[in-house]
Design a protein around this motif. Structure first.
Motif, PDB file in Angstrom:
ATOM      1  N   SER A   1      64.650  44.815  48.999  1.00 58.39           N
ATOM      2  CA  SER A   1      64.858  43.286  49.301  1.00 58.39           C
ATOM      3  C   SER A   1      62.962  42.563  48.880  1.00 58.39           C
ATOM      4  CB  SER A   1      64.011  44.343  51.120  1.00 58.39           C
ATOM      5  OG  SER A   1      64.537  44.465  51.624  1.00 58.39           O
ATOM      6  N   VAL A   2      63.103  40.666  49.398  1.00 61.82           N
ATOM      7  CA  VAL A   2      62.291  40.610  48.481  1.00 61.82           C
ATOM      8  C   VAL A   2      60.934  38.910  49.746  1.00 61.82           C
ATOM      9  CG1 VAL A   2      61.638  37.986  47.457  1.00 61.82           C
ATOM     10  CG2 VAL A   2      62.979  40.117  45.910  1.00 61.82           C
ATOM     11  N   HIS A   3      60.789  39.634  50.113  1.00 61.38           N
ATOM     12  CA  HIS A   3      60.156  38.670  51.135  1.00 61.38           C
ATOM     13  C   HIS A   3      59.652  37.529  50.640  1.00 61.38           C
ATOM     14  CE1 HIS A   3      60.989  42.703  52.910  1.00 61.38           C
ATOM     15  NE2 HIS A   3      59.799  43.334  52.346  1.00 61.38           N
ATOM     16  N   LEU A   4      59.599  36.221  52.065  1.00 63.52           N
ATOM     17  CA  LEU A   4      59.292  35.065  52.219  1.00 63.52           C
ATOM     18  C   LEU A   4      57.918  34.857  51.388  1.00 63.52           C
ATOM     19  CD1 LEU A   4      59.772  31.561  51.229  1.00 63.52           C
ATOM     20  CD2 LEU A   4      59.874  31.771  54.693  1.00 63.52           C
ATOM     21  N   TYR A   5      57.185  35.687  52.060  1.00 66.04           N
ATOM     22  CA  TYR A   5      55.293  35.981  52.526  1.00 66.04           C
ATOM     23  C   TYR A   5      55.511  37.191  53.068  1.00 66.04           C
ATOM     24  CZ  TYR A   5      56.450  33.891  56.897  1.00 66.04           C
ATOM     25  OH  TYR A   5      56.520  33.536  58.326  1.00 66.04           O
ATOM     26  N   ASP A   6      54.006  37.424  52.116  1.00 64.62           N
ATOM     27  CA  ASP A   6      53.368  39.183  53.388  1.00 64.62           C
ATOM     28  C   ASP A   6      53.393  38.485  54.398  1.00 64.62           C
ATOM     29  OD1 ASP A   6      52.694  41.499  52.717  1.00 64.62           O
ATOM     30  OD2 ASP A   6      50.581  41.482  52.362  1.00 64.62           O
ATOM     31  N   GLY A   7      52.417  39.825  55.329  1.00 62.42           N
ATOM     32  CA  GLY A   7      52.860  39.577  56.832  1.00 62.42           C
ATOM     33  C   GLY A   7      53.423  40.896  57.661  1.00 62.42           C
ATOM     34  N   PRO A   8      52.624  40.746  59.157  1.00 56.84           N
ATOM     35  CA  PRO A   8      53.875  42.204  59.820  1.00 56.84           C
ATOM     36  C   PRO A   8      55.506  41.564  59.925  1.00 56.84           C
ATOM     37  CG  PRO A   8      52.930  39.947  61.012  1.00 56.84           C
ATOM     38  CD  PRO A   8      51.818  39.903  60.478  1.00 56.84           C
ATOM     39  N   GLU A   9      55.869  40.398  60.128  1.00 52.05           N
ATOM     40  CA  GLU A   9      57.086  40.359  59.659  1.00 52.05           C
ATOM     41  C   GLU A   9      58.203  40.574  58.708  1.00 52.05           C
ATOM     42  OE1 GLU A   9      58.307  36.916  61.998  1.00 52.05           O
ATOM     43  OE2 GLU A   9      56.925  36.862  63.120  1.00 52.05           O
ATOM     44  N   ALA A  10      57.397  41.067  57.025  1.00 57.04           N
ATOM     45  CA  ALA A  10      57.274  41.352  56.180  1.00 57.04           C
ATOM     46  C   ALA A  10      57.989  42.841  56.265  1.00 57.04           C
ATOM     47  CB  ALA A  10      56.868  41.269  55.152  1.00 57.04           C
ATOM     48  N   VAL A  11      59.290  43.081  56.291  1.00 56.07           N
ATOM     49  CA  VAL A  11      59.997  45.464  56.895  1.00 56.07           C
ATOM     50  C   VAL A  11      61.380  44.474  56.478  1.00 56.07           C
ATOM     51  CG1 VAL A  11      60.936  46.550  58.779  1.00 56.07           C
ATOM     52  CG2 VAL A  11      58.108  45.103  58.881  1.00 56.07           C
ATOM     53  N   PRO A  12      61.711  45.574  55.219  1.00 55.67           N
ATOM     54  CA  PRO A  12      63.085  45.374  54.785  1.00 55.67           C
ATOM     55  C   PRO A  12      63.941  46.185  56.016  1.00 55.67           C
ATOM     56  CG  PRO A  12      61.715  46.857  53.966  1.00 55.67           C
ATOM     57  CD  PRO A  12      60.741  46.413  55.142  1.00 55.67           C
ATOM     58  N   LEU A  13      63.999  45.672  56.907  1.00 54.19           N
ATOM     59  CA  LEU A  13      65.008  46.254  57.823  1.00 54.19           C
ATOM     60  C   LEU A  13      66.537  46.424  57.670  1.00 54.19           C
ATOM     61  CD1 LEU A  13      65.019  47.182  61.036  1.00 54.19           C
ATOM     62  CD2 LEU A  13      65.108  45.694  61.388  1.00 54.19           C
ATOM     63  N   GLY A  14      67.181  44.991  57.361  1.00 54.05           N
ATOM     64  CA  GLY A  14      68.224  44.594  57.006  1.00 54.05           C
ATOM     65  C   GLY A  14      68.822  46.216  55.335  1.00 54.05           C
ATOM     66  N   ALA A  15      68.012  45.985  54.752  1.00 53.67           N
ATOM     67  CA  ALA A  15      68.079  47.057  53.524  1.00 53.67           C
ATOM     68  C   ALA A  15      68.214  48.332  54.106  1.00 53.67           C
ATOM     69  CB  ALA A  15      67.291  46.594  52.162  1.00 53.67           C
ATOM     70  N   ALA A  16      67.032  48.677  54.282  1.00 51.68           N
ATOM     71  CA  ALA A  16      66.101  50.094  55.284  1.00 51.68           C
ATOM     72  C   ALA A  16      67.688  50.948  56.120  1.00 51.68           C
ATOM     73  CB  ALA A  16      65.115  49.973  55.904  1.00 51.68           C
ATOM     74  N   SER A  17      68.915  49.502  56.629  1.00 50.32           N
ATOM     75  CA  SER A  17      69.572  50.491  58.098  1.00 50.32           C
ATOM     76  C   SER A  17      70.731  50.610  57.264  1.00 50.32           C
ATOM     77  CB  SER A  17      70.091  49.108  58.771  1.00 50.32           C
ATOM     78  OG  SER A  17      69.181  49.093  59.639  1.00 50.32           O
ATOM     79  N   VAL A  18      70.956  50.158  55.693  1.00 53.17           N
ATOM     80  CA  VAL A  18      72.020  50.785  54.914  1.00 53.17           C
ATOM     81  C   VAL A  18      71.614  52.116  54.020  1.00 53.17           C
ATOM     82  CG1 VAL A  18      73.005  50.076  52.640  1.00 53.17           C
ATOM     83  CG2 VAL A  18      73.202  48.473  54.357  1.00 53.17           C
ATOM     84  N   ALA A  19      70.224  52.027  54.028  1.00 50.82           N
ATOM     85  CA  ALA A  19      69.500  53.320  53.297  1.00 50.82           C
ATOM     86  C   ALA A  19      70.325  53.921  54.029  1.00 50.82           C
ATOM     87  CB  ALA A  19      68.017  53.106  52.678  1.00 50.82           C
ATOM     88  N   SER A  20      69.978  54.007  55.522  1.00 58.05           N
ATOM     89  CA  SER A  20      70.045  55.222  56.439  1.00 58.05           C
ATOM     90  C   SER A  20      71.357  55.616  56.882  1.00 58.05           C
ATOM     91  CB  SER A  20      69.067  54.773  58.371  1.00 58.05           C
ATOM     92  OG  SER A  20      68.502  55.102  58.122  1.00 58.05           O
TER      93      SER A  20
ATOM     94  N   GLY B   1      62.714  57.788  59.523  1.00 59.22           N
ATOM     95  CA  GLY B   1      61.981  58.075  58.377  1.00 59.22           C
ATOM     96  C   GLY B   1      62.288  57.263  57.151  1.00 59.22           C
ATOM     97  N   THR B   2      62.989  56.443  56.859  1.00 54.97           N
ATOM     98  CA  THR B   2      63.369  55.385  56.274  1.00 54.97           C
ATOM     99  C   THR B   2      61.969  54.484  56.182  1.00 54.97           C
ATOM    100  OG1 THR B   2      65.881  55.944  56.456  1.00 54.97           O
ATOM    101  CG2 THR B   2      65.278  53.733  54.555  1.00 54.97           C
ATOM    102  N   LEU B   3      62.399  54.325  56.869  1.00 54.24           N
ATOM    103  CA  LEU B   3      61.025  53.042  57.034  1.00 54.24           C
ATOM    104  C   LEU B   3      59.759  53.859  58.261  1.00 54.24           C
ATOM    105  CD1 LEU B   3      62.888  49.737  58.390  1.00 54.24           C
ATOM    106  CD2 LEU B   3      61.737  50.304  56.811  1.00 54.24           C
ATOM    107  N   SER B   4      58.271  54.147  58.048  1.00 54.85           N
ATOM    108  CA  SER B   4      57.556  54.448  58.708  1.00 54.85           C
ATOM    109  C   SER B   4      56.926  53.140  58.701  1.00 54.85           C
ATOM    110  CB  SER B   4      56.568  55.223  57.693  1.00 54.85           C
ATOM    111  OG  SER B   4      55.293  55.137  57.763  1.00 54.85           O
ATOM    112  N   VAL B   5      55.822  53.490  60.283  1.00 58.01           N
ATOM    113  CA  VAL B   5      55.006  52.037  60.495  1.00 58.01           C
ATOM    114  C   VAL B   5      53.449  53.032  59.696  1.00 58.01           C
ATOM    115  CG1 VAL B   5      56.669  52.442  62.607  1.00 58.01           C
ATOM    116  CG2 VAL B   5      54.975  54.468  63.167  1.00 58.01           C
ATOM    117  N   LYS B   6      53.876  53.710  59.185  1.00 55.12           N
ATOM    118  CA  LYS B   6      52.146  54.279  58.426  1.00 55.12           C
ATOM    119  C   LYS B   6      52.013  52.888  57.606  1.00 55.12           C
ATOM    120  CE  LYS B   6      52.200  59.311  60.620  1.00 55.12           C
ATOM    121  NZ  LYS B   6      50.742  58.766  61.508  1.00 55.12           N
ATOM    122  N   GLY B   7      50.825  52.639  58.157  1.00 52.43           N
ATOM    123  CA  GLY B   7      50.244  51.272  56.335  1.00 52.43           C
ATOM    124  C   GLY B   7      51.089  50.021  57.047  1.00 52.43           C
TER     125      GLY B   7
END
Length: 525
Positions: A9-28, A155-161
């Motif tokens: 995943s490539v995010h537009l910018y860093d921040g709280p919304e920079a989460v690779p949810l689409g790729a993570a759903s496929v990974a799950s 556990g594919t995505l962790s809220v920690k950090g």
């Protein structure tokens, strides 16, 4: 089998919304289907460039790599994949995402691109089938796409950090706005189960994740459901006192109710609302019905209940003009939004506007982000003026935190906000702070209008609200000198500055505005 698959995943910018949810759903989905495989995620940012992304992927020594492609990262994804294809010809490369669905041309190897396979539409079941055929020689029956696993819960995505979480509650949209790809041509909403929503909510609240962006493009399209979810959130927060979390929702302004507004307010949530244009004729052309009076009455509920909200505006829409955009900006500002997000129209592939671009006379870039460059009633020069006006509004109103006093100080000048801001854009000079820039410009305008007598009250409003905003948002203390007592500056009489100056006696003094336990506090010095 020691098959390693990396999903990028490539995010537009860093921040709280920079989460690779689409790729993570496929990974799950892949992890559940192939527990013998090693599935991992790689994240990067547009500013990092293609070389960094390619190096991160290669570092995982994968046999396959998947790319989540959006309009903002298409060029970087293509460049990184081409780089990998050259140096590692045996890696199986595949891609998916909105861009792969809307504009697959140039992505696959057969079409001159670097990818062995392109997945259109929702990717979970399709990716499982693709990987099975590639590495096991057989493909399973596709699963129901909405019954996907939660990457937060497995556990594919962790809220920690993480600074924030993207919380997907539904897919699809009941509306068909011509500029938007969200509905993908289907006016159907598929909701995730209540059990999944409850478990994800418990995780977020238990771990005290500071920011949750709710991924539901029209969260309040079903009033009973929205009230139930908001009550569910409130209930979990009550079970976990001391949790400081911010909730952000995208809602339809026309569907707001008093009950919704009160629940949003009780959560301290913020809302983003698509207005796009205040011209009913233009709104109809893009598939949205607009009743200005009804819309204003619904937004009024948010102001009455103290809900923080932002409005979206788009310039360059079919049938619109620079004059029309100015009127839309004036209308939006009259509703006292906490912020305005203003965008040049992107004619996105896969949308109705893309299909009708020639019919509407829209001239847009052929490459992402597909921005309109000219329209019959919106020349390139006028688009540039609209962009400058939008930048001025962002600087003066958004960054300057002017919502609390903007309409108040414009009233004595008898001037439309768009005219005021356009002139500000021309006269803007670099000054030490935005607040000083605002004050300098206001002083100039008030002197031109021969309203110098009102300037002490204007300065008090700007300085006090500036100090209040810094205490609230940044935890900073500020010492300010005021001509009037803060209670008078914040009182109802100050809504009419001319009447205020005639009837309220000055009460000069120095004050300290500082953060307090229950909000900013003001004290004499």
């Amino acid at each position: 089998m020691g098959i390693r698959i990396v999903l990028a995943s490539v995010h537009l910018y860093d921040g709280p919304e920079a989460v690779p949810l689409g790729a993570a759903s496929v990974a799950s989905a892949l992890k559940a289907a192939f527990p013998q495989f090693a599935i991992s995620l790689v994240e990067s940012f547009v500013a990092d460039g293609a070389d960094v992304l390619a190096a991160k992927i290669i570092d995982g020594l994968p046999q396959a790599a998947g790319f989540s492609i959006y309009s903002w990262n298409r060029s970087i994804m293509l460049e990184a994949a081409k780089c990998m294809r050259t140096g590692n010809p045996d890696i199986f490369l595949f891609c998916g995402g909105p861009e792969a669905t809307a504009l697959p041309q140039g992505l696959s190897v057969s079409d001159g691109g670097p990818f062995d396979a392109v997945i259109p539409g929702e990717g979970e079941a399709a990716a499982v089938e693709l990987i099975s055929r590639r590495f096991l020689g057989a493909g399973p029956e596709p699963a129901n796409s909405v019954n996907v696993l939660s990457p937060w819960l497995d556990g594919t995505l962790s809220v920690k950090g993480r600074e924030g979480a993207l919380w997907e509650l539904a897919r699809g949209c009941p509306y068909s706005c011509a500029y938007c790809y969200e509905s993908k041509g289907k006016r159907q909403v598929l909701y995730f189960s209540g059990e999944r929503i409850q478990e994800e909510l418990r995780l977020f609240v238990r771990e005290h994740i500071p920011y949750v962006f709710v991924l539901d493009p029209t969260f309040n399209s079903n009033n009973k459901r929205v009230l139930g979810i908001l009550d569910m959130i409130a209930g979990e927060i009550r079970k976990n006192p001391g949790s400081e979390m911010h909730w952000h929702f995208e809602v339809r302004g026309e569907l707001l109710t008093r009950e919704q507004a009160r629940r949003f307010a009780s959560l301290g949530a913020s809302l983003q609302i698509g207005l796009q244009t205040a011209d009913p004729r233009v709104s109809a052309l893009i598939g949205r019905e607009l009743d200005r009076n009804h819309f204003a009455s619904r937004i009024g509920l948010l102001n009455e209940e103290g809900v923080v909200f932002g409005l979206d505006l788009i310039y360059g829409l079919p049938g619109d003009s620079l004059a029309g955009y100015r009127r839309s900006l004036d209308y939006a500002l009259s509703l006292y939004p906490n912020s305005l997000d203003m965008f040049r129209l992107s004619v996105l592939p896969g949308t109705a506007l893309f299909d009708k671009a020639t019919e509407y006379g829209l001239e847009a870039d052929s490459k992402a982000p597909y921005m309109v460059q000219a329209a019959p009633d919106f020349s390139a020069a006028d688009l540039a003026r609209a962009e400058a006006l939008s930048q001025a509004a962002d600087l003066f109103y958004n960054q300057g935190r002017a919502v609390a006093w903007f309409n108040q100080v414009l009233k004595p000048l008898r001037i439309k906000p768009s005219v005021f801001l356009e002139d500000f854009a021309v006269r803007t000079k670099t000054i030490s702070s935005i607040e000083e820039m605002q004050l300098a410009y206001l002083e100039e305008r008030y002197r031109q209008a021969k309203k110098e007598a009102l300037l002490p009250a204007v300065r008090d409003l700007v300085r006090f609200h500036g100090a209040w905003g810094r205490a609230l948002a940044e935890g900073a203390s500020t010492e300010i000198g005021l001509t009037y007592h803060p209670d008078d500056v914040l009182g109802e009489r100050a809504l009419d500055l001319e009447s205020f100056v005639r009837g309220v006696k000055p009460h000069p003094g120095k004050f300290r505005v500082r953060p307090g336990k229950d909000g900013p506090e003001t004290a004499w010095i």
